[in-house]
Design a protein around this motif. Structure first.
Motif, PDB file in Angstrom:
ATOM      1  N   LYS A 120       0.846  -1.198   0.000  1.00 44.09           N
ATOM      2  CA  LYS A 120       0.000   0.000   0.000  1.00 44.09           C
ATOM      3  C   LYS A 120       0.879   1.246   0.000  1.00 44.09           C
ATOM      4  O   LYS A 120       2.040   1.211   0.387  1.00 44.09           O
ATOM      5  N   SER A 121       0.287   2.343  -0.388  1.00 42.13           N
ATOM      6  CA  SER A 121       0.999   3.624  -0.397  1.00 42.13           C
ATOM      7  C   SER A 121       0.572   4.471   0.789  1.00 42.13           C
ATOM      8  O   SER A 121      -0.617   4.535   1.101  1.00 42.13           O
ATOM      9  N   PRO A 122       1.537   5.150   1.422  1.00 39.73           N
ATOM     10  CA  PRO A 122       1.157   6.118   2.459  1.00 39.73           C
ATOM     11  C   PRO A 122       0.289   7.206   1.837  1.00 39.73           C
ATOM     12  O   PRO A 122       0.512   7.599   0.686  1.00 39.73           O
ATOM     13  N   LYS A 123      -0.709   7.675   2.567  1.00 38.91           N
ATOM     14  CA  LYS A 123      -1.720   8.566   1.983  1.00 38.91           C
ATOM     15  C   LYS A 123      -1.377  10.046   2.056  1.00 38.91           C
ATOM     16  O   LYS A 123      -1.335  10.725   1.057  1.00 38.91           O
ATOM     17  N   GLU A 124      -1.156  10.550   3.246  1.00 39.76           N
ATOM     18  CA  GLU A 124      -1.082  12.003   3.392  1.00 39.76           C
ATOM     19  C   GLU A 124       0.179  12.428   4.137  1.00 39.76           C
ATOM     20  O   GLU A 124       0.477  11.929   5.224  1.00 39.76           O
ATOM     21  N   PHE A 125       0.922  13.346   3.547  1.00 36.41           N
ATOM     22  CA  PHE A 125       2.128  13.880   4.183  1.00 36.41           C
ATOM     23  C   PHE A 125       1.761  14.533   5.514  1.00 36.41           C
ATOM     24  O   PHE A 125       0.883  15.394   5.562  1.00 36.41           O
ATOM     25  N   PRO A 126       2.437  14.148   6.595  1.00 37.61           N
ATOM     26  CA  PRO A 126       2.159  14.761   7.907  1.00 37.61           C
ATOM     27  C   PRO A 126       2.736  16.180   7.975  1.00 37.61           C
ATOM     28  O   PRO A 126       3.945  16.354   8.045  1.00 37.61           O
ATOM     29  N   GLU A 127       1.869  17.148   7.964  1.00 36.27           N
ATOM     30  CA  GLU A 127       2.299  18.550   7.958  1.00 36.27           C
ATOM     31  C   GLU A 127       3.148  18.914   9.180  1.00 36.27           C
ATOM     32  O   GLU A 127       3.975  19.820   9.117  1.00 36.27           O
ATOM     33  N   GLU A 128       2.975  18.189  10.283  1.00 34.55           N
ATOM     34  CA  GLU A 128       3.765  18.495  11.477  1.00 34.55           C
ATOM     35  C   GLU A 128       5.255  18.256  11.251  1.00 34.55           C
ATOM     36  O   GLU A 128       6.086  18.788  11.987  1.00 34.55           O
ATOM     37  N   PHE A 129       5.615  17.488  10.210  1.00 36.08           N
ATOM     38  CA  PHE A 129       7.022  17.281   9.885  1.00 36.08           C
ATOM     39  C   PHE A 129       7.712  18.598   9.528  1.00 36.08           C
ATOM     40  O   PHE A 129       8.909  18.742   9.693  1.00 36.08           O
ATOM     41  N   LEU A 130       6.932  19.557   9.043  1.00 34.57           N
ATOM     42  CA  LEU A 130       7.503  20.852   8.672  1.00 34.57           C
ATOM     43  C   LEU A 130       8.022  21.630   9.884  1.00 34.57           C
ATOM     44  O   LEU A 130       8.787  22.576   9.721  1.00 34.57           O
ATOM     45  N   LYS A 131       7.642  21.200  11.066  1.00 33.04           N
ATOM     46  CA  LYS A 131       8.142  21.841  12.293  1.00 33.04           C
ATOM     47  C   LYS A 131       9.628  21.570  12.500  1.00 33.04           C
ATOM     48  O   LYS A 131      10.237  22.151  13.395  1.00 33.04           O
ATOM     49  N   ILE A 132      10.208  20.715  11.679  1.00 34.35           N
ATOM     50  CA  ILE A 132      11.635  20.428  11.785  1.00 34.35           C
ATOM     51  C   ILE A 132      12.459  21.721  11.648  1.00 34.35           C
ATOM     52  O   ILE A 132      13.540  21.838  12.187  1.00 34.35           O
ATOM     53  N   HIS A 133      11.898  22.699  10.951  1.00 32.07           N
ATOM     54  CA  HIS A 133      12.606  23.968  10.743  1.00 32.07           C
ATOM     55  C   HIS A 133      12.489  24.926  11.925  1.00 32.07           C
ATOM     56  O   HIS A 133      13.269  25.873  12.020  1.00 32.07           O
ATOM     57  N   THR A 134      11.538  24.682  12.815  1.00 33.11           N
ATOM     58  CA  THR A 134      11.303  25.635  13.906  1.00 33.11           C
ATOM     59  C   THR A 134      11.332  25.017  15.295  1.00 33.11           C
ATOM     60  O   THR A 134      11.425  25.739  16.283  1.00 33.11           O
ATOM     61  N   ALA A 135      11.245  23.693  15.400  1.00 37.38           N
ATOM     62  CA  ALA A 135      11.182  23.046  16.715  1.00 37.38           C
ATOM     63  C   ALA A 135      12.445  23.336  17.514  1.00 37.38           C
ATOM     64  O   ALA A 135      13.556  23.372  16.974  1.00 37.38           O
ATOM     65  N   GLN A 136      12.248  23.526  18.804  1.00 39.64           N
ATOM     66  CA  GLN A 136      13.364  23.813  19.702  1.00 39.64           C
ATOM     67  C   GLN A 136      14.230  22.563  19.839  1.00 39.64           C
ATOM     68  O   GLN A 136      13.736  21.478  20.144  1.00 39.64           O
ATOM     69  N   LEU A 137      15.518  22.738  19.605  1.00 40.82           N
ATOM     70  CA  LEU A 137      16.476  21.637  19.727  1.00 40.82           C
ATOM     71  C   LEU A 137      16.927  21.492  21.171  1.00 40.82           C
ATOM     72  O   LEU A 137      16.893  22.457  21.943  1.00 40.82           O
ATOM     73  N   THR A 138      17.389  20.315  21.528  1.00 42.26           N
ATOM     74  CA  THR A 138      17.963  20.110  22.855  1.00 42.26           C
ATOM     75  C   THR A 138      19.158  21.036  23.031  1.00 42.26           C
ATOM     76  O   THR A 138      19.313  21.672  24.065  1.00 42.26           O
ATOM     77  N   ASP A 139      20.001  21.125  22.023  1.00 41.96           N
ATOM     78  CA  ASP A 139      21.149  22.033  22.010  1.00 41.96           C
ATOM     79  C   ASP A 139      20.977  22.974  20.822  1.00 41.96           C
ATOM     80  O   ASP A 139      21.131  22.551  19.671  1.00 41.96           O
ATOM     81  N   SER A 140      20.659  24.205  21.095  1.00 40.88           N
ATOM     82  CA  SER A 140      20.336  25.151  20.015  1.00 40.88           C
ATOM     83  C   SER A 140      21.496  25.377  19.053  1.00 40.88           C
ATOM     84  O   SER A 140      21.280  25.783  17.908  1.00 40.88           O
ATOM     85  N   THR A 141      22.724  25.098  19.478  1.00 35.78           N
ATOM     86  CA  THR A 141      23.867  25.287  18.573  1.00 35.78           C
ATOM     87  C   THR A 141      23.901  24.230  17.469  1.00 35.78           C
ATOM     88  O   THR A 141      24.654  24.376  16.503  1.00 35.78           O
ATOM     89  N   ASP A 142      23.087  23.185  17.597  1.00 37.75           N
ATOM     90  CA  ASP A 142      23.024  22.163  16.553  1.00 37.75           C
ATOM     91  C   ASP A 142      22.272  22.647  15.316  1.00 37.75           C
ATOM     92  O   ASP A 142      22.385  22.051  14.253  1.00 37.75           O
ATOM     93  N   ARG A 143      21.506  23.716  15.449  1.00 39.65           N
ATOM     94  CA  ARG A 143      20.798  24.255  14.277  1.00 39.65           C
ATOM     95  C   ARG A 143      21.791  25.122  13.503  1.00 39.65           C
ATOM     96  O   ARG A 143      21.967  26.296  13.750  1.00 39.65           O
ATOM     97  N   ASN A 144      22.445  24.484  12.572  1.00 36.45           N
ATOM     98  CA  ASN A 144      23.469  25.150  11.771  1.00 36.45           C
ATOM     99  C   ASN A 144      23.208  24.865  10.292  1.00 36.45           C
ATOM    100  O   ASN A 144      22.161  24.327   9.946  1.00 36.45           O
TER     101      ASN A 144
END
Length: 142
Positions: A61-85
């Motif tokens: 079967k094919s997955p149906k709908e892209f989970p929009e919450e995945f887009l939070k990867i660009h804004t979610a708070q990291l454990t160590d903020s210096t890792d967002r590079n």
């Protein structure tokens, strides 16, 4: 002699009572003071969704709908903020592009596109936070 016996008995009695009192003391586990970052929670969700995708793909079967919450990867708070590079941004952009392809793939390229998305996770984790790599590799379809 009786006095020595009485003193010895008293010492043993007192020490046994002390032990019994200590045994009554409850030892409670330390409270968990770890607070999960937004990114850690998001990645756990991504893992669950990719695990569901793997099961669907293996069932033909094919997955149906892209989970929009995945887009939070660009804004979610990291454990160590210096890792967002720059590396993180490049890998996260590539992951979003790759995972979106899984949801728009024809059946004959689903496995390849799924594995590409999972390999993008592994590549990113090879640069930072290597701990989850063995678990992520379980998402690959052989």
């Amino acid at each position: 002699m009786k006095q020595l016996f009485f003193i010895l008995f008293a010492v043993l009695f007192i020490s046994c009572n002390s032990t019994k009192e200590e045994a009554k003391v409850e030892i409670t586990p330390a409270k968990n003071f770890y607070k999960q970052s937004e990114m850690a929670a998001l990645m756990l969700l991504m893992y669950e969704k990719n695990e569901e995708n793997k099961k669907l793909i293996l069932a033909g079967k094919s997955p149906k709908e892209f989970p929009e919450e995945f887009l939070k990867i660009h804004t979610a708070q990291l454990t160590d903020s210096t890792d967002r590079n720059q590396n993180f941004e490049a890998f996260s952009n590539y992951y979003i592009k790759s995972i979106k392809q899984v949801f728009s793939s024809p059946q004959d390229s689903l496995i390849e596109n799924h594995n590409t998305a999972i390999n993008s996770c592994i590549a990113c984790h090879e640069t930072t936070c290597v701990g989850p790599i063995p678990r992520i590799k379980k998402l690959l379809i052989q």
